[in-house]
Scaffold this active site. Structure first.
Site, PDB file in Angstrom:
ATOM      1  N   HIS A  12     -28.430  14.523  10.371  1.00 37.63           N
ATOM      2  CA  HIS A  12     -27.320  13.646  10.724  1.00 37.63           C
ATOM      3  C   HIS A  12     -27.699  12.190  10.430  1.00 37.63           C
ATOM      4  CE1 HIS A  12     -25.511  16.938  13.471  1.00 37.63           C
ATOM      5  NE2 HIS A  12     -24.930  16.912  12.300  1.00 37.63           N
ATOM      6  N   GLY A  60     -21.868  17.135   4.929  1.00 34.98           N
ATOM      7  CA  GLY A  60     -21.588  17.962   6.110  1.00 34.98           C
ATOM      8  C   GLY A  60     -20.131  17.948   6.547  1.00 34.98           C
ATOM      9  N   ASP A  65     -22.130  21.970   5.787  1.00 30.00           N
ATOM     10  CA  ASP A  65     -22.742  22.860   6.797  1.00 30.00           C
ATOM     11  C   ASP A  65     -22.251  24.290   6.585  1.00 30.00           C
ATOM     12  OD1 ASP A  65     -24.011  20.934   9.099  1.00 30.00           O
ATOM     13  OD2 ASP A  65     -22.243  20.047   8.186  1.00 30.00           O
ATOM     14  N   ASP A  85     -28.492  14.824  15.514  1.00 35.09           N
ATOM     15  CA  ASP A  85     -28.279  13.665  16.386  1.00 35.09           C
ATOM     16  C   ASP A  85     -27.504  14.122  17.612  1.00 35.09           C
ATOM     17  OD1 ASP A  85     -27.504  11.366  17.662  1.00 35.09           O
ATOM     18  OD2 ASP A  85     -26.225  10.641  16.033  1.00 35.09           O
ATOM     19  N   HIS A  92     -17.042  17.025  12.699  1.00 35.99           N
ATOM     20  CA  HIS A  92     -17.307  18.398  12.236  1.00 35.99           C
ATOM     21  C   HIS A  92     -18.272  19.124  13.171  1.00 35.99           C
ATOM     22  CE1 HIS A  92     -20.578  15.981  10.762  1.00 35.99           C
ATOM     23  NE2 HIS A  92     -21.213  16.994  10.228  1.00 35.99           N
ATOM     24  N   ASP A  95     -18.404  22.786  12.854  1.00 36.59           N
ATOM     25  CA  ASP A  95     -19.163  23.296  11.700  1.00 36.59           C
ATOM     26  C   ASP A  95     -20.660  23.355  12.021  1.00 36.59           C
ATOM     27  OD1 ASP A  95     -16.616  22.429  10.781  1.00 36.59           O
ATOM     28  OD2 ASP A  95     -17.359  22.275   8.734  1.00 36.59           O
ATOM     29  N   ARG A 101     -25.071  28.907  14.811  1.00 30.69           N
ATOM     30  CA  ARG A 101     -24.775  30.285  15.214  1.00 30.69           C
ATOM     31  C   ARG A 101     -25.222  31.277  14.150  1.00 30.69           C
ATOM     32  NH1 ARG A 101     -20.898  33.772  14.155  1.00 30.69           N
ATOM     33  NH2 ARG A 101     -20.739  35.510  15.625  1.00 30.69           N
TER      34      ARG A 101
HETATM   35  O1  LIG Z   1     -23.188  16.082   8.571  1.00 29.73           O
HETATM   36  C1  LIG Z   1     -24.187  16.678   8.267  1.00 29.73           C
HETATM   37  C2  LIG Z   1     -24.612  17.864   9.010  1.00 29.73           C
HETATM   38  O2  LIG Z   1     -23.739  18.239  10.027  1.00 29.73           O
HETATM   39  C3  LIG Z   1     -25.023  16.229   7.147  1.00 29.73           C
HETATM   40  O3  LIG Z   1     -24.238  15.899   6.021  1.00 29.73           O
HETATM   41  P1  LIG Z   1     -24.783  14.813   5.016  1.00 29.73           P
HETATM   42  O4  LIG Z   1     -26.168  15.191   4.626  1.00 29.73           O
HETATM   43  O5  LIG Z   1     -23.873  14.833   3.830  1.00 29.73           O
HETATM   44  O6  LIG Z   1     -24.720  13.506   5.751  1.00 29.73           O
END
Ligand SMILES: O=C(CO)COP(=O)(O)O
Length: 126
Positions: A12, A60, A65, A85, A92, A95, A101
């Site tokens: 994150h 992500g 994800d 984080d 998301h 996701d 899971r």
């Molecule tokens: O959001 C993410 C995982 O949930 C990571 O995506 P990015 O690596 O594109 O920032």
């Protein structure tokens, strides 16, 4: 998609500096692997360790994800290293939960923070 067994790396936004440093510090071990990563994370990993074999998927929030979850379901992901984080709400979030899971459903090693990742990585056989 990536072809063959691979490691999945995700971080994150607040953890991307940690992931870049993790990739730099562990580039020798990571270089034995095909790596799949969400889009922005993959870019940061390549900046930190340009010689790594990184396939960048969608970011992500745009489905990355879920793409990694799909690769877990088809048996292509040996382990998931995901620097999460826990302090920032995310659009998301569902996701992220779905990905974790699937890692549990398919019983693949999953490190959700740096402390676990540095213990896990040397135990994996490329
Ligand atoms: O959001 C993410 C995982 O949930 C990571 O995506 P990015 O690596 O594109 O920032």
């Amino acid at each position: 998609m990536a072809g063959g067994k691979c490691l999945a790396l995700i971080a994150h936004d607040q953890k991307k500096d940690d992931m870049a440093e993790f990739a730099r510090a562990n580039r020798d071990i990571l270089s034995r692997w095909k790596i799949v990563a969400t889009g922005t994370t993959g870019g940061r990993v390549l900046d930190a360790a340009p010689d790594l074999d990184v396939t960048r998927l969608k970011s992500g929030p745009l489905g990355g994800d879920q793409q990694i979850g799909a690769l877990i379901s088809t048996g292509e992901v040996v382990a998931l290293i995901f620097f999460v984080d826990p302090l920032t709400p995310m659009p998301h979030d569902v996701d992220v939960k779905a990905l974790m899971r699937l890692a549990i459903v398919y019983d693949i090693p999953m490190a959700l923070n740096h402390a676990t990742a540095i213990k896990l990585l040397p135990t994996l056989e490329a």
